[in-house]
Design a protein around this motif. Structure first.
Motif: not given
Length: 520
Positions: A75, A77, A131, A133-134, A138-142, A306, A309
């Motif tokens: 993960h 970034d 990435t 963004t919801t 909130k930002t995710y990098r799955p 994610i 987690s």
């Protein structure tokens, strides 16, 4: 604890003590000579096996190190330092679809008509993925966890054995296992061409219950599921080798080496075609077809992961769960008679099929192996794919792209060493300098200071091996005690610069003896 005086300890008890302490159960004895002082010392080094059946302690250390490597790169970034390496291209290790890389003979690159075309997308010079963004900001990098399998060879039961052994395609199962590394390489190449960025991965090869190899892969970044399915359906590997469907010479009529002709001849005196001659004949035939085509199965499991987690930690452990087991150990100690017979049938196939151009089994099919020489016997190929424990899978069990972390496995081992050294030093525990007895240490004239000599196992008596094992166990216990005491008298590890990418594996602190280099 002084175990040296315990003469009543049996070999079985010593083995259990070593495993409990995490010490190597079959240490390699070496003699170290200091060329400056002339002093000699006997040193027991860990065997370094990755198989639990051979050495549980060393295998566990190797598995934990791989878990660290997997976790650290999944993960990211930011681009790793090696991401700018010009050698890391889409074509890395690539060959044309019709190329046999073993013989360097280029054939038609036209795709097979029975395979779908690959999608094409613009390429980005990135390895970390996108990435998202919801609506809440909130930002995710799955990232992804993907499992790739081989096709079916016939129905199997819940215990992994064929419902009908007579109709189960053991030959195809064996050939697919032998050439599985090639089709996996092709899958990665195709995926990189289609994903739009430089896909990085940490993958392990394991066996399903039916004993067919499959691939578990952690992939950094998100790739559309439909694209993954398209790439899997469109991936294949063609084996452009001479035909080896039918046996030409059985065990009673095997060719033999002719010293005068420097070739293998049959009982009638006919010289067998060389490997190059057999391929020339294949090239000259416009109707020629590949001897085998490996395809991937329709089953494709895709999961989004994610960072930070519980799923990420569990998946890392799952990826590396079976690295200490061989393929033949899939059924464990409680294998049934049907499972044993299934394993034996599959091994019988991989034992006699050719695994490479140099394989001695080519003599059964009327072709001299590449680089033929006297003494070759069908069934005697030394490559590990023929071994019962591997069942055709002769390639690596761990596949890691070069920009996964930007580090080698030695660098990851050094990271763990640094963490343990910091804990011990901060607690006032003296840590001997590795360079003091390292194989890299030099004298003033630039020559190596220490000479390492392996002690021949045949010259070791039981007492010598017993003493080496006892010394390893006592040293291990002493180091563990020092490390545990050091942790108790200093602040939490999180306050001393413990890297967020170096969490204690499986909920435990790093093991000081895992980091150990050659001792003096």
């Amino acid at each position: 604890m002084n175990l040296g005086m315990r003469a009543d300890l049996t070999p079985e008890m010593l083995h259990e003590l070593a495993v409990e302490a995490g010490a190597c159960v079959r240490p390699l004895l070496t003699r170290v000579t200091d060329t400056e002082t002339g002093k000699q010392a006997q040193v027991a080094l860990p065997c370094g096996s990755t198989r639990e059946s051979k050495c549980p302690s060393c295998a566990t250390k190797a598995r934990k190190l791989r878990m660290q490597q997997c976790r650290e790169g999944w993960h990211l970034d930011e681009e790793p330092d090696s991401a700018a390496d010009p050698d890391d291209k889409i074509e890395d290790n690539a060959t044309d679809e019709g190329t046999d890389s073993d013989t360097r003979r280029v054939r038609s690159t036209r795709r097979r008509q029975d395979s779908p075309n690959l999608p094409r997308v613009p390429m980005e010079a990135s390895t970390v993925g996108r990435t998202f963004t919801t609506p809440a900001g909130k930002t995710y990098r799955p990232s992804l966890f993907v499992t790739v399998t081989l096709p079916s060879y016939g129905p199997v039961t819940a215990e992994g054995v064929p419902r009908s052994p007579k109709t189960y395609d053991y030959r195809r199962a064996a050939l697919d296992a032998i050439h599985f590394p090639k089709v996996v390489d092709r899958w990665w190449q195709n995926l990189r061409r289609c994903a739009g960025y430089r896909v990085q991965y940490f993958a392990t090869v394991e066996a399903q219950k039916r004993l067919a190899p499959h691939l578990h892969a952690g992939i950094r970044g998100a790739i559309p599921r439909e694209l993954l399915r398209q790439v899997t359906a469109a991936t294949y590997h063609q084996v452009w080798w001479p035909e080896h469907d039918e046996i030409v010479y059985d065990s009673q009529h095997l060719p033999f080496w002719d010293e005068v002709a420097e070739s293998y001849v049959d009982l009638a005196g006919m010289v067998l075609p060389t490997w190059e001659e057999a391929l020339d004949e294949l090239d000259a035939d416009p109707e020629a077809r590949p001897a085998h085509v490996v395809r991937l199965g329709k089953q494709l499991d895709i999961q989004g992961i994610i960072a930070e987690s519980g799923d990420a930690d569990r998946t890392v452990a799952y990826l590396c769960k079976y690295l200490t087991k061989s393929v033949a150990e899939t059924y464990g100690d409680q294998e049934t008679r049907a499972q044993r017979r299934h394993l034996e049938r599959l091994h019988e196939e991989v034992r006699w099929l050719p695994c490479s151009p140099d394989c001695t089994n080519w003599l059964r099919y009327g072709v001299q192996p590449r680089n033929a020489h006297a003494g070759m016997t069908p069934g005697g190929c030394p490559k590990k794919g023929h071994a019962r424990e591997n069942l055709g899978l002769g390639g690596r069990r761990v596949l890691v792209s070069r920009n996964w972390t930007g580090k080698t496995l030695a660098h990851h081992r050094a990271d763990r060493t640094a963490v343990v050294r910091e804990v011990l030093t901060a607690a006032g525990v003296e840590v001997p300098e590795v360079e003091r007895c390292s194989a890299r240490a030099t004298r003033a004239d630039g020559l190596p200071r220490f000479q390492w000599e392996r002690i021949d196992a045949s010259s070791q008596d039981f007492v010598t091996r017993r003493q080496a094992l006892l010394a390893s166990i006592e040293e291990r216990l002493r180091w563990r005690g020092q490390y545990e005491r050091a942790k108790q008298i200093r602040e939490p590890v999180s306050q001393i610069g413990f890297s967020p990418h170096l969490p204690p594996v499986e909920g435990r602190s790093p093991d000081p003896t895992t980091e150990r280099e050659q001792p003096c």
